[in-house]
Design an enzyme around this catalytic site. Structure first.
Site, PDB file in Angstrom:
ATOM      1  N   ASP A  22     -41.969 -47.935 -28.818  1.00  0.00           N
ATOM      2  CA  ASP A  22     -42.366 -46.521 -28.885  1.00  0.00           C
ATOM      3  C   ASP A  22     -41.247 -45.778 -29.595  1.00  0.00           C
ATOM      4  O   ASP A  22     -40.152 -45.644 -29.052  1.00  0.00           O
ATOM      5  CB  ASP A  22     -42.560 -45.945 -27.482  1.00  0.00           C
ATOM      6  CG  ASP A  22     -43.765 -46.550 -26.774  1.00  0.00           C
ATOM      7  OD1 ASP A  22     -44.596 -47.191 -27.451  1.00  0.00           O
ATOM      8  OD2 ASP A  22     -43.869 -46.397 -25.541  1.00  0.00           O
ATOM      9  N   ASP A  42     -57.041 -48.202 -22.520  1.00  0.00           N
ATOM     10  CA  ASP A  42     -56.096 -47.807 -21.481  1.00  0.00           C
ATOM     11  C   ASP A  42     -56.823 -47.987 -20.157  1.00  0.00           C
ATOM     12  O   ASP A  42     -57.907 -47.416 -19.960  1.00  0.00           O
ATOM     13  CB  ASP A  42     -55.700 -46.333 -21.645  1.00  0.00           C
ATOM     14  CG  ASP A  42     -54.831 -46.127 -22.885  1.00  0.00           C
ATOM     15  OD1 ASP A  42     -54.132 -47.074 -23.283  1.00  0.00           O
ATOM     16  OD2 ASP A  42     -54.874 -45.020 -23.461  1.00  0.00           O
TER      17      ASP A  42
END
Lengths: 257, 214
Positions: A131, A12
């Site tokens: 997601d 990330d």
């Protein structure tokens, strides 16, 4: 089956630095992306995924430079996601040195983007990030929906139907994240992973919930995933990618060692 | 200083190919070019490619590079990668059928939607990831690379050359498909050496030092 199951460490990246926090809260600095990528490459990572979580779109150039630098010295496939909204964003990442680009929220609001992008640059470059969150109650048949905004906003889209549609629209691969499990370290949602893997004929990367090496193996053996993605277990050197591969091999999983 | 030309015809990310070559051939000049003259003058030519066969052929024709690339494949050390290998055959089934460069007779075929492994499990298309490459003949470009080493693949079509004598490598994916072809000064592979870590870099290094003799 000679094709190896892939282990993909995920970074990330925010404002050009690798960060790690639980569900985007309590973010800790975890280093320079180029250095971290180099380490993963040396440990035998099969690919590396960068998710740009930079808040402001003004700072998007930063991730492009990160990709350029990494691509100069790391010679394994690189995937970049986060903030991809138009075909031009896709092209920009590919020119910087990415091999694949992950499209997430933008695909939900504009599915044609996936079609257009895969026609322009080839399906092999287009990963659709899904997601999903379980919405069925206790005792009901399992059902998952697509959520956006880090799992906060429901879209009403059924995850399995959505995966099929994205494959039809030209996605070359699906990056499947369980929003119920993400950041919890309790393992993948194996039922969800199996359901998506059975629904599409393109490769599926399982993501969300990895807390130990057993979880990675389960993703392949029980979830039927083609690749497994994890972030935190590799970041703070709890396990090396090499250890993860040796463990998977000991479970009879074909890996590149 | 000798020169390696990476043919730029708008298909795919050539930067990684160029960066990987620069990494292993530090005493050579690596140029990414769509100039026929530069390709003609280069000592070695790398012909990469990604995307669809029809676009590949159209882009080559648009830039008037088809002949110069074919000439290079007759004259000097020449490395085809992925789509840059498939279009060397005479025809591809992709895009409802496309005539290709025809350096070698043969057909590029779709893997099919019902590909299965030995256990009867359905195999995913594209064939994506690290698979083993069997050397089918000894070659200068295999130097330092173990038989059955893994390379990174991503493709949905495979080559079926008419002349089995040009097969340099094969890989198993539901069946044994051709993952490398070549003859004389040509070496062409389905996988991506520029994305295949150490073994991929070794292959590119071998190419950068290759005199074009098997």
């Amino acid at each position: 089956m000679p094709l190896a199951k892939r282990i993909i460490p995920c970074l990330d990246v925010r404002n050009g630095r690798v960060v790690k926090g639980v569900q985007f809260v309590d973010i800790r600095d975890a280093g320079d992306p180029v250095e971290v990528a180099r380490r993963y490459d040396q440990e035998g990572a099969d690919e590396i995924t960068f998710l740009d979580i930079t808040a402001s779109s003004d700072d998007r150039d930063t991730i492009v430079h990160v990709v350029e630098k990494v691509a100069e010295e790391v010679f394994i496939p690189l995937t970049v996601g986060g903030g991809i909204r138009k075909v031009d964003d896709v092209r920009r990442m590919l020119i910087a040195g990415a091999d694949k680009v992950a499209i997430n929220t933008a695909a939900v609001f504009n599915p044609e983007l996936v079609k257009e992008a895969s026609e322009r640059v080839g399906s092999q470059c287009i990963v659709v990030a899904i997601d999903a969150k379980k919405v069925s109650g206790e005792g009901e048949p399992s059902r998952w929906e697509i959520f956006t905004h880090g799992g906060r906003k429901p879209t009403g889209l059924d995850a399995i139907e959505w995966a099929r549609k994205m494959a039809d629209y030209g996605a070359g691969e699906i990056l499947l994240t369980s929003m119920d499990r993400d950041g919890t370290k309790t393992g993948f949602d194996l039922e969800l992973t199996r359901a998506i893997c059975a629904a599409v004929s393109i490769p599926v990367i399982a993501s969300g919930g990895v807390g130990n090496l057993e979880h990675l193996a389960e993703g392949v053996l029980e979830g039927k995933a083609d690749a497994v993605l994890a972030a935190s277990i590799f970041h703070f050197a709890e396990y090396s990618v090499h250890e993860a591969k040796e463990f998977m091999a000991s479970k009879g999983i074909e890996v590149r060692l | 200083m000798s020169t390696i030309a990476v043919v730029d015809y708008g298909m795919g990310n050539l930067r990684s190919v160029a960066k990987a070559l620069e990494h292993v051939a530090q005493n050579q000049q690596v140029i990414v070019t769509s100039s026929a003259e530069e390709i003609h003058n280069a000592d070695r030519v790398v012909f990469p490619g990604q995307g669809a066969a029809r676009d590949c052929m159209l882009e080559l024709a648009d830039r008037q590079l088809t002949d110069v690339v074919l000439n290079a494949a007759h004259e000097k050390p020449f490395l085809g990668i992925c789509m840059g290998m498939q279009v060397l055959l005479s025809h591809s089934q992709e895009n409802n059928g496309v005539d290709c460069m025809g350096l070698y007779p043969g057909e590029v075929r779709y893997f099919g939607d019902n590909l299965q492994d030995e256990q009867g499990e359905k195999l995913k298309i594209p064939h994506m990831g690290w698979n083993r490459v069997h050397h089918r003949s000894s070659h200068a470009l295999w130097q330092g690379i173990d038989e059955n080493s893994r390379f990174y693949f991503v493709h949905s079509y495979y080559m079926d050359p008419a002349d089995k004598g040009i097969i340099l490598a094969t890989t198993d994916y539901g069946f044994e498909f051709v993952s490398g072809i070549g003859r004389d000064n040509v070496f062409a592979v389905q996988f991506h050496p520029e994305k295949s870590a150490q073994d991929g870099l070794q292959l590119l290094k071998n190419f950068a030092e290759w005199d074009g003799k098997q």
